[in-house]
Design an enzyme around this catalytic site. Structure first.
Site, PDB file in Angstrom:
ATOM      1  CG  ASP A 219      -5.636   7.679   4.731  1.00  0.00           C
ATOM      2  OD1 ASP A 219      -6.549   8.300   4.142  1.00  0.00           O
ATOM      3  OD2 ASP A 219      -5.832   6.657   5.437  1.00  0.00           O
TER       4      ASP A 219
ATOM      5  NE  ARG B  83     -10.898  -1.524   3.754  1.00  0.00           N
ATOM      6  CZ  ARG B  83     -11.536  -1.752   4.909  1.00  0.00           C
ATOM      7  NH1 ARG B  83     -12.756  -2.264   4.911  1.00  0.00           N
ATOM      8  NH2 ARG B  83     -10.960  -1.464   6.047  1.00  0.00           N
TER       9      ARG B  83
ATOM     10  CG  ASP C  30      -1.982   5.063   4.999  1.00  0.00           C
ATOM     11  OD1 ASP C  30      -1.821   4.011   5.645  1.00  0.00           O
ATOM     12  OD2 ASP C  30      -3.081   5.398   4.507  1.00  0.00           O
TER      13      ASP C  30
ATOM     14  CE  LYS D 257      -6.687   8.458   8.162  1.00  0.00           C
ATOM     15  NZ  LYS D 257      -7.333   7.282   8.751  1.00  0.00           N
TER      16      LYS D 257
ATOM     17  CD  GLU E 225      -6.727   5.012   2.527  1.00  0.00           C
ATOM     18  OE1 GLU E 225      -7.742   5.040   3.262  1.00  0.00           O
ATOM     19  OE2 GLU E 225      -5.583   4.834   2.986  1.00  0.00           O
TER      20      GLU E 225
ATOM     21  CG  ASP F  79     -10.077   7.192   6.695  1.00  0.00           C
ATOM     22  OD1 ASP F  79      -8.984   7.159   6.095  1.00  0.00           O
ATOM     23  OD2 ASP F  79     -10.192   7.360   7.926  1.00  0.00           O
TER      24      ASP F  79
ATOM     25  CE  LYS G 267      -3.287   2.513   3.004  1.00  0.00           C
ATOM     26  NZ  LYS G 267      -4.192   2.451   4.181  1.00  0.00           N
TER      27      LYS G 267
HETATM   28  N1  BES Z   1      -4.329   4.233   6.958  1.00  0.00           N
HETATM   29  C1  BES Z   1      -5.478   3.985   7.731  1.00  0.00           C
HETATM   30  C2  BES Z   1      -5.225   2.986   8.869  1.00  0.00           C
HETATM   31  C3  BES Z   1      -4.321   3.462   9.978  1.00  0.00           C
HETATM   32  C4  BES Z   1      -4.798   4.312  10.952  1.00  0.00           C
HETATM   33  C5  BES Z   1      -3.028   2.994  10.061  1.00  0.00           C
HETATM   34  C6  BES Z   1      -3.964   4.712  11.987  1.00  0.00           C
HETATM   35  C7  BES Z   1      -2.187   3.392  11.091  1.00  0.00           C
HETATM   36  C8  BES Z   1      -2.659   4.250  12.062  1.00  0.00           C
HETATM   37  C9  BES Z   1      -6.575   3.393   6.861  1.00  0.00           C
HETATM   38  O1  BES Z   1      -6.631   3.869   5.566  1.00  0.00           O
HETATM   39  C10 BES Z   1      -7.884   3.736   7.501  1.00  0.00           C
HETATM   40  O2  BES Z   1      -8.202   4.893   7.545  1.00  0.00           O
HETATM   41  N2  BES Z   1      -8.582   2.724   7.986  1.00  0.00           N
HETATM   42  C11 BES Z   1      -9.837   2.925   8.627  1.00  0.00           C
HETATM   43  C12 BES Z   1     -10.811   1.938   8.040  1.00  0.00           C
HETATM   44  C13 BES Z   1     -12.228   2.219   8.413  1.00  0.00           C
HETATM   45  C14 BES Z   1     -12.705   3.503   7.741  1.00  0.00           C
HETATM   46  C15 BES Z   1     -13.077   1.057   7.986  1.00  0.00           C
HETATM   47  C16 BES Z   1      -9.641   2.671  10.112  1.00  0.00           C
HETATM   48  O3  BES Z   1      -8.908   1.772  10.477  1.00  0.00           O
HETATM   49  O4  BES Z   1     -10.196   3.433  10.893  1.00  0.00           O
HETATM   50 ZN    ZN Z   2      -4.886   4.546   4.795  1.00  0.00          ZN
HETATM   51 MN    MN Z   3      -7.742   5.653   5.411  1.00  0.00          MN
END
Ligand code: BES
Ligand code: ZN
Ligand code: MN
Length: 514
Positions: free
Chosen positions: A278, A359, A296, A285, A357, A355, A273
């Site tokens: 992000d 996947r 990210d 966020k 994104e 968010d 990824k």
């Molecule tokens: N990049 C983030 C995940 C992340 C968050 C990694 C904090 C390291 C520290 C990812 O893209 C994300 O935002 N995931 C969301 C998914 C949700 C919207 C289903 C998450 O984990 O909150």
């Molecule tokens: Zn992300």
């Molecule tokens: Mn995200």
């Protein structure tokens, strides 16, 4: 850095600092006892007052007397019987970091005969992991944008591993492998931590191109026009809100271009990824710790460097790395919640949350890797915050199917001292991701989100696949004795080990003697 492996007695080694592992066990076996005698009983005395009690990473620097070393660094390793591969890497790294701010250019590490034997670690394995640890200990994130840093770990000219015996050519090769893998991990860390105003998808592609050219890899960079022609609707949906255009990065070894398979009959593909920032996009966020989201892109940095490291160790091994790079931003061109897109494999996806994104870009990248002939896939991604809540910073959440492939990946990780815990792929949860308009949504409620992230990715693979979620383990928020705060480089060694396990001796010197 020059690395040598010697079988001298520790007191005969000519060096500036001789590092000596000290356990919490009471008895002092030879030759440690002899070392203590030459130090006038200081090791015993330091233990008595609790200055060097053997607890892990508790260390003391002593003046060397009646020996070749100017100084002795006693480094605690905890109980000798619990010393394992994780500890071996940390031993090397904590020695190097403990010397931060000191002017040292020649370091020796004494590895006593039984160290690690309870964990089934032989001398070559120990030499490789400790060397890797010392090299990883040299990484200093504070120096990425600064000219000089106080207390930086010393730049070593020479590292000597002092062992009791073994085949010198095997041990030297092990040290050199550890050095190469550690240097690769440090490149992952250096790149992952660069700021988003410095590393755009285009810059990430340039870095991959430079590295690929250096290592004799075939480099292909796919821009948005071609990605649209190919049908990468999920990949393109994420980058749309940014002024920095997306780049789909593909690296292949020459053997992969030639259509060859490795010693196990596979063409392995690493998929990473590469979200250079992000923000969450329209599903933006909260402000808290958003600055961490420059990291990210760590999965992409990992796979790009892992294929480069393998190319240095086993240049003729067939291998592929795919790193979709995008910036996830809100703006007038952004994807909106509710937008429906078609992925490269033809599946139609409703993007409920912009968010989620990672996947989306990984789905298209996994499909692409399969279209290009990959028979086995491993992806690495800072995919969820949920994995950090579940496992913290020291364990990587992992998924995979079929189970024997998962186990092959996890055991490659175990051999390199990297820890995984498997998350189940529970089919019933898939129903929560049902969409009114599309084949499925990119999210599905608040329960079991970690499991669902894996279920989403599984829709885009048909071959043996493992997914390593480094959302927790990719970076530390506070320093430990063995690593500074910042990127850890985790999973790089696992990927390299996994690829090398498919090498035959004709692929280069990366294959293991046993
Ligand atoms: N990049 C983030 C995940 C992340 C968050 C990694 C904090 C390291 C520290 C990812 O893209 C994300 O935002 N995931 C969301 C998914 C949700 C919207 C289903 C998450 O984990 O909150
Ligand atoms: Zn992300
Ligand atoms: Mn995200």
């Amino acid at each position: 850095m020059q690395i040598r492996v010697v079988t001298d007695q520790p007191w005969d080694v000519d060096t500036e600092v001789l590092a000596v592992p000290v356990s919490t066990d009471d008895e002092m076996p030879e030759p440690l006892a002899e070392l203590d005698r030459r130090l006038g009983g200081d090791l015993t005395e330091y233990r008595r007052v609790g200055e060097l009690n053997g607890k892990a990473h508790i260390a003391a620097l002593l003046r060397g007397t009646e020996m070749g070393a100017g100084w002795v660094l006693g480094m605690g390793i905890g109980e000798r019987d619990k010393f394992d591969r994780v500890q071996a890497v940390r031993l090397g790294a904590s020695i190097e970091r403990r010397l931060g701010g000191r002017s040292v250019s020649r370091l020796a590490v004494w590895l006593p005969a039984q160290l690690g034997s309870s964990a089934g670690l032989d001398t070559a394995g120990l030499v490789e992991l400790v060397t890797r640890g010392v090299v990883e200990g040299e990484h200093e994130p504070a120096a990425i944008y600064r000219d000089s840093v106080d207390s930086a770990p010393p730049r070593l000219d020479e590292l000597t591993l002092v062992v009791t015996g073994g085949d010198p050519s095997v041990l030297t090769a092990a040290a050199s492998r550890g050095q190469t893998i550690g240097a690769g991990a440090n490149r992952v860390r250096g790149l992952a931590q660069r700021a988003a105003n410095d590393v755009s998808p285009e810059v990430l592609a340039d870095e991959a191109t430079t590295l690929g050219n250096e290592c004799g890899l075939d480099v292909e960079i796919i821009g948005p026009e071609r990605a649209a022609e190919m049908g990468m609707g999920m990949f393109l949906a994420v980058g749309k809100g940014s002024d920095n255009p997306p780049r789909f990065i593909v690296l292949r070894s020459r053997a992969a271009v030639a259509g060859q398979k490795d010693g196990k009959g596979r063409l392995l593909a690493f998929v990473g990824k590469g979200v250079t920032f992000d923000s969450g996009g329209i599903s933006i966020k909260g402000a808290e710790r958003m600055e961490e989201m420059k990291m990210d892109k760590t999965g992409a940095c990992t796979v790009i460097n892992a294929i480069a490291t393998v190319a240095r160790l086993a240049p003729d091994l067939p291998l592929m790395a795919v790193a979709p790079a995008v910036e996830n931003m809100p703006g007038p061109h952004s994807t909106r919640p509710g937008d429906v897109v078609r992925g490269l494999n033809g599946k139609v996806v409703e993007i409920q949350n912009t968010d989620a994104e990672g996947r989306l870009i990984l789905g298209d990248a996994l499909t692409y890797a399969e279209q290009q002939g990959a028979t086995h896939l491993v992806d690495v991604a800072t995919l969820t915050g949920a994995v950090e809540r579940a496992y913290g910073k020291l364990i990587t959440g992992a998924f995979g199917a079929p189970q024997d492939w998962y186990e092959e990946v996890a055991s490659a990780g175990a051999r390199q001292g990297e820890r995984y815990w498997q998350v189940p792929l529970v089919d019933e949860y898939r129903a929560d991701m049902d969409s009114w308009y599309a084949d499925f949504n990119n999210t599905g409620g608040t329960e079991g989100t970690l499991v669902k992230s894996g279920l989403f990715l599984r829709e885009f693979v048909t071959r043996p696949w493992a997914h390593l979620d480094i959302g927790g383990s990719a970076y530390l928020r506070k320093a430990t004795p063995w690593a500074p705060r910042g990127a850890t480089g985790v999973t790089h060694a696992t990927l390299v080990e996994l690829a090398l396990s498919g090498a035959s001796s004709s692929d280069g010197d990366g294959s293991r003697p046993s």
